[in-house]
Design an enzyme around this catalytic site. Structure first.
Site, short mmCIF file in Angstrom:
data_model
loop_
_atom_site.label_atom_id
_atom_site.label_comp_id
_atom_site.label_asym_id
_atom_site.label_seq_id
_atom_site.Cartn_x
_atom_site.Cartn_y
_atom_site.Cartn_z
N SER A 12 42.44 50.19 9.57
CA SER A 12 43.67 49.54 10.06
C SER A 12 44.86 50.48 9.89
O SER A 12 45.73 50.24 9.05
CB SER A 12 43.91 48.20 9.34
OG SER A 12 43.70 48.27 7.95
N THR A 23 35.00 50.56 1.30
CA THR A 23 33.82 49.68 1.27
C THR A 23 33.14 49.70 -0.09
O THR A 23 32.68 48.66 -0.59
CB THR A 23 32.83 50.08 2.38
OG1 THR A 23 33.47 49.93 3.66
CG2 THR A 23 31.60 49.19 2.36
#
Length: 204
Positions: A107, A40
């Site tokens: 993921s 992020t």
């Protein structure tokens, strides 16, 4: 598709028209890596850099998606897969608006990422693996998640009680152990610009 569902994509301005308007090629830049690897942070810095170069982007990450559109999902294998499926579908909608999507999600499995790539389209899916050793991720651990996972408080935690599968052929591998993150982002940008540039303009 349900026979009672009627799409209207043929009645609205197509993606190419919007890319011309925005002077960019829509892509999905998909950051994958362990929790605490810096996905992020790098995504935010990349967005800022691309914005400075007049590219229009949108960031999606685990926290803003889990607090909204996917707040009904848990962390079971099935819900994690559904989480990624929804994100990929939303990303595709943004792409149809000519927008560059910057996605930051753990993921963890190749199956998840392959599903996302299939939904988005192979040519539009730029997978970036943030390769940060788990020891460094645990040292950072701003939310204390690794500590909770080690104690058994959090189940199915990637890297501890759930596996992370390293991408086979990512678009880019980022070593996020370099303390100078500006250099890291600069190098990423140089690789990404040719993929999103609509009109050949020099990199500043």
């Amino acid at each position: 598709m349900d026979k009672n569902i009627y799409t209207t994509f043929d009645k609205i301005k197509d993606r190419t028209a919007k890319e011309i308007y925005l002077k960019q090629k829509a892509k999905v830049i998909w950051f994958t890596g362990l929790s605490g690897s810096g996905k992020t942070t790098l995504a935010s810095m990349l967005e800022k850099r691309l914005f400075e170069l007049n590219y229009f982007c949108q960031i999606l990450d685990g926290d803003n998606v889990r607090s909204g559109i996917n707040k009904n999902l848990k962390f079971t294998e099935e819900d994690r897969m559904e989480n990624i499926r929804r994100i990929a579908e939303v990303s595709k909608l943004f792409m149809n608006c000519g927008i560059i999507l910057i996605c930051a999600f753990i993921s963890p499995t190749r199956e998840m990422r392959e599903m996302a790539k299939e939904i988005i389209g192979e040519d539009d899916f730029l997978e970036i693996f943030v390769d940060t050793p788990i020891e460094i991720c645990e040292q950072r651990d701003p939310k204390g998640l690794y500590k909770k996972a080690r104690s058994g408080e959090i189940k199915n935690f990637t890297g501890i009680s759930s596996p992370f599968e390293v991408p086979n052929k990512p678009f880019l591998v980022v070593d996020n152990t370099n303390p100078n993150m500006e250099d890291t982002v600069r190098n990423m940008t140089k690789k990404i610009i040719p993929e999103v540039r609509f009109d050949p303009t020099p990199i500043l």
